[in-house]
Design an enzyme around this catalytic site. Sequence first.
Site, short mmCIF file in Angstrom:
data_model
loop_
_atom_site.label_atom_id
_atom_site.label_comp_id
_atom_site.label_asym_id
_atom_site.label_seq_id
_atom_site.Cartn_x
_atom_site.Cartn_y
_atom_site.Cartn_z
N GLY A 42 94.45 -59.01 24.62
CA GLY A 42 93.16 -57.78 24.58
C GLY A 42 92.32 -57.07 24.07
N LYS A 53 94.15 -53.31 11.50
CA LYS A 53 95.85 -52.62 10.55
C LYS A 53 95.75 -53.10 8.83
CE LYS A 53 95.91 -49.41 12.81
NZ LYS A 53 95.05 -49.36 14.04
N SER A 145 89.62 -50.50 28.23
CA SER A 145 88.37 -49.39 27.37
C SER A 145 87.28 -50.33 26.54
CB SER A 145 88.97 -48.88 27.68
OG SER A 145 89.35 -49.34 26.13
N GLY A 180 81.65 -39.42 15.20
CA GLY A 180 83.10 -38.94 15.82
C GLY A 180 84.42 -39.45 14.23
N HIS A 442 118.42 -40.83 0.68
CA HIS A 442 117.65 -40.76 -0.35
C HIS A 442 117.64 -41.78 -1.35
CE1 HIS A 442 116.19 -38.15 -3.45
NE2 HIS A 442 117.50 -38.25 -4.87
P1 FAD Z 1 93.19 -53.63 26.90
O1 FAD Z 1 93.36 -54.08 25.48
O2 FAD Z 1 91.63 -54.09 27.06
O3 FAD Z 1 92.89 -55.53 27.73
C1 FAD Z 1 92.35 -55.28 28.91
C2 FAD Z 1 91.68 -57.40 29.05
O4 FAD Z 1 91.48 -56.93 30.41
C3 FAD Z 1 91.00 -57.48 27.85
O5 FAD Z 1 91.58 -58.79 27.54
C4 FAD Z 1 89.79 -57.99 28.84
O6 FAD Z 1 89.13 -59.19 28.92
C5 FAD Z 1 90.23 -58.41 30.19
N1 FAD Z 1 89.65 -57.82 31.51
C6 FAD Z 1 89.12 -57.04 31.73
N2 FAD Z 1 88.44 -57.60 33.34
C7 FAD Z 1 88.85 -58.37 33.57
C8 FAD Z 1 88.15 -58.90 34.41
N3 FAD Z 1 87.75 -58.45 35.53
N4 FAD Z 1 89.34 -60.58 34.21
C9 FAD Z 1 89.83 -60.61 33.64
N5 FAD Z 1 89.89 -60.34 33.19
C10 FAD Z 1 89.17 -58.75 32.36
N6 FAD Z 1 95.93 -48.00 20.24
C11 FAD Z 1 96.70 -48.07 19.24
O7 FAD Z 1 98.24 -47.29 20.43
N7 FAD Z 1 97.28 -48.28 17.99
C12 FAD Z 1 96.65 -47.96 17.42
O8 FAD Z 1 97.14 -48.82 16.48
C13 FAD Z 1 95.17 -49.21 17.68
N8 FAD Z 1 93.84 -49.25 17.01
C14 FAD Z 1 92.71 -49.24 18.21
C15 FAD Z 1 92.08 -49.73 17.07
C16 FAD Z 1 90.55 -50.69 17.65
C17 FAD Z 1 89.12 -50.76 16.68
C18 FAD Z 1 90.48 -49.52 18.67
C19 FAD Z 1 89.02 -50.82 19.61
C20 FAD Z 1 91.11 -49.44 19.82
C21 FAD Z 1 92.62 -49.45 19.12
N9 FAD Z 1 93.68 -48.42 20.19
C22 FAD Z 1 94.75 -48.60 19.04
C23 FAD Z 1 93.97 -48.53 21.26
C24 FAD Z 1 94.36 -50.29 21.82
O9 FAD Z 1 93.84 -51.26 21.76
C25 FAD Z 1 94.33 -50.03 23.92
O10 FAD Z 1 94.58 -49.01 24.43
C26 FAD Z 1 95.27 -51.47 24.38
O11 FAD Z 1 94.42 -51.83 24.51
C27 FAD Z 1 94.89 -51.21 25.56
O12 FAD Z 1 95.41 -51.79 26.54
P2 FAD Z 1 95.13 -52.95 28.04
O13 FAD Z 1 96.10 -53.49 28.26
O14 FAD Z 1 94.92 -51.08 28.74
O15 FAD Z 1 93.76 -52.85 28.50
P1 NAI Z 2 88.44 -40.53 19.74
O1 NAI Z 2 88.68 -39.70 21.00
O2 NAI Z 2 89.87 -40.76 18.94
O3 NAI Z 2 87.58 -39.73 18.91
C1 NAI Z 2 86.37 -39.50 19.32
C2 NAI Z 2 85.63 -38.56 18.90
O4 NAI Z 2 84.47 -38.22 18.72
C3 NAI Z 2 86.47 -36.94 18.73
O5 NAI Z 2 86.47 -36.61 18.11
C4 NAI Z 2 84.79 -36.58 19.31
O6 NAI Z 2 85.12 -34.33 19.43
C5 NAI Z 2 83.81 -37.12 18.94
N1 NAI Z 2 82.29 -37.10 19.26
C6 NAI Z 2 82.32 -37.35 20.78
N2 NAI Z 2 81.11 -37.14 20.50
C7 NAI Z 2 80.20 -36.68 19.65
C8 NAI Z 2 79.11 -36.98 19.45
N3 NAI Z 2 77.78 -36.60 20.42
N4 NAI Z 2 78.55 -36.44 18.05
C9 NAI Z 2 79.93 -36.01 17.14
N5 NAI Z 2 81.37 -36.29 17.69
C10 NAI Z 2 81.33 -37.15 18.62
O7 NAI Z 2 87.68 -42.03 20.54
P2 NAI Z 2 87.55 -43.22 19.26
O8 NAI Z 2 88.35 -42.67 17.92
O9 NAI Z 2 86.26 -43.88 19.16
O10 NAI Z 2 89.21 -44.29 19.77
C11 NAI Z 2 88.42 -44.85 21.05
C12 NAI Z 2 90.34 -44.36 21.82
O11 NAI Z 2 91.05 -45.99 21.20
C13 NAI Z 2 90.61 -43.14 21.64
O12 NAI Z 2 91.61 -43.12 22.33
C14 NAI Z 2 92.16 -43.76 19.84
O13 NAI Z 2 93.49 -43.06 21.01
C15 NAI Z 2 92.23 -45.73 20.53
N6 NAI Z 2 92.12 -45.39 19.30
C16 NAI Z 2 93.44 -46.29 18.67
C17 NAI Z 2 93.66 -46.22 16.98
C18 NAI Z 2 95.35 -45.69 16.31
O14 NAI Z 2 96.47 -45.24 17.23
N7 NAI Z 2 95.59 -45.96 15.14
C19 NAI Z 2 93.28 -46.39 16.42
C20 NAI Z 2 91.48 -46.54 17.15
C21 NAI Z 2 91.44 -46.82 18.30
#
Ligand code: FAD
Ligand code: NAI
Length: 464
Positions: A42, A53, A145, A180, A442
């Site tokens: 995913g 990371k 998502s 953002g 420590h």
């Molecule tokens: P997803 O991981 O989105 O998986 C959904 C899967 O469903 C996908 O493989 C997709 O292809 C498949 N799918 C969709 N529709 C269908 C269909 N109809 N049929 C078959 N397959 C389908 N979260 C953290 O906790 N720590 C982090 O450090 C972190 N870093 C992130 C960095 C970035 C750049 C991004 C974008 C996100 C990050 N996240 C992080 C968020 C994390 O990736 C998501 O919260 C997590 O992947 C959600 O898991 P999920 O299983 O709900 O869905």
């Molecule tokens: P986010 O919801 O964390 O942050 C989006 C930011 O954009 C908010 O601060 C919001 O106020 C701002 N924003 C929204 N509309 C705007 C606009 N029109 N102009 C300016 N600012 C605006 O969403 P983000 O960073 O896109 O991450 C998406 C999801 O992925 C989050 O739910 C996050 O938890 C997850 N994720 C988690 C990571 C982690 O756990 N380390 C790393 C990357 C993503």
Amino acid sequence: MSESTFDIAIIGSGPGGYVCAIRAAQLGLKVALIEKDPYLGGTCLNVGCIPSKALLHSTELYHAIEHGEAHGIETGQLKMDIERLMKRKTQVVEQLRKGVEALISKRKVEHIQGWASFKDAQTVSVKGDKNSEVKAKNYVIATGSVPVELPFLKFDGKQIVSSDHAIAFDSIPKSMLVVGAGAIGLELSSVWARLGTQVTVVEFLPNIAAGSDDDISKLAERIFKKQGIKFSTATKVTSAEQKEDEVILKAERKGKELSFSAEKVLVAVGRKPFTDKLALDKAGVETDDKGRIKVKKLKTSADNIWAIGDVIEGPMLAHKAEEDGVAVAEMIAGKPGHVDYSKVPGVIYTHPEVASVGLTEKAAKNQGIEVKVGQFNLRANGRAIAQDATDGVAKIIADAKTDRILGAAIIAAGASEMIASIVAHMEYGGSAEDIARTIHAHPTISESIKEAAMDVSKSAIHAL
Ligand code: FAD
Ligand code: NAI
């Protein structure tokens, strides 16, 4: 067209889906895992947590070496080979993909490749290399998502990009505007700023890292500014103009019009649930006004269909999706599956890292809870001084009457590892005094948590 029957068919193989599949198989259920992409894992594994990371680690190393003079490190002209940087990131992802495949196959989960759509609440059709029809007693929707687009900033993958593109640039942009200042905005700003990109982050809210404790957000902004990232908070982007070699953004801040320009714009304004072509209506599965699948205890409006992870309400985090997945597998197997959403830690993996769990000081006060707060500044922590990591604070919020820990926020190198011990204390209903009396090795930066807990009763040893 082939047809098979399962106890549970999971749609989507992200951290929600694949973890659910493994737990269900451990519990003796016959499981199918349907994934539209050619690989498992995913968003998290392929374009999210893991590749970001890997890039954060590589660029942190680069930055540390670049600033190594005080440690006696002399390097001459330092250069980042972007092709090798990206190659290593891909290797990390591929290694973990193989790991997930091995786990799935060891548990005899049937991996079905293709796009799933409901025909009715009992049947899913899968369109892939081979078309098939899957019948299962229970379905779990774990379709995750995708990035949110702004109407005037549509992704083109070149000038206007999402995180999917910004983890895979083939050259270092000269300048980048990041819309953002959430987790994605801050992590990917760090990656590219460390390599020399001029980064400006434009955030709608008054604070960056919204959702974190106010003090921690303000300190984070000061620290990231020192690292060369520019911020314009409380700023609303109103329009964009794309030219051949730059994008110009118009914005408003306190009634004043602002203009920004850069080679690239990373739009990181959140993610939205993905349910395209699932045909939820045919299965009687309802969504809310944000497109999230409505659930009660992870069960949808259809009796045999469950939903987990990013596609439902709650923090969009991999570990939250995993917990949902385990709980659903256990409930389907007749066990009391449960997730405690009040104790989901959140981490932003910048340097220093920003980690939190539970209530912020403000949220606790808004709920009418009388709180005691303990803080410890890393400037007084021996290990932090030894490793040049004194930018940071640990903060513990406890109930004033019972001393029970309500929440914590840390900004520190290694905060992602440190927060786990606080979550564990909270899990057992621990008090600030419990942490204060727990022996910490420590010298460690973790000692700042102990000192913050001691500061709740104003007994911190190393506080001036
Ligand atoms: P997803 O991981 O989105 O998986 C959904 C899967 O469903 C996908 O493989 C997709 O292809 C498949 N799918 C969709 N529709 C269908 C269909 N109809 N049929 C078959 N397959 C389908 N979260 C953290 O906790 N720590 C982090 O450090 C972190 N870093 C992130 C960095 C970035 C750049 C991004 C974008 C996100 C990050 N996240 C992080 C968020 C994390 O990736 C998501 O919260 C997590 O992947 C959600 O898991 P999920 O299983 O709900 O869905
Ligand atoms: P986010 O919801 O964390 O942050 C989006 C930011 O954009 C908010 O601060 C919001 O106020 C701002 N924003 C929204 N509309 C705007 C606009 N029109 N102009 C300016 N600012 C605006 O969403 P983000 O960073 O896109 O991450 C998406 C999801 O992925 C989050 O739910 C996050 O938890 C997850 N994720 C988690 C990571 C982690 O756990 N380390 C790393 C990357 C993503």
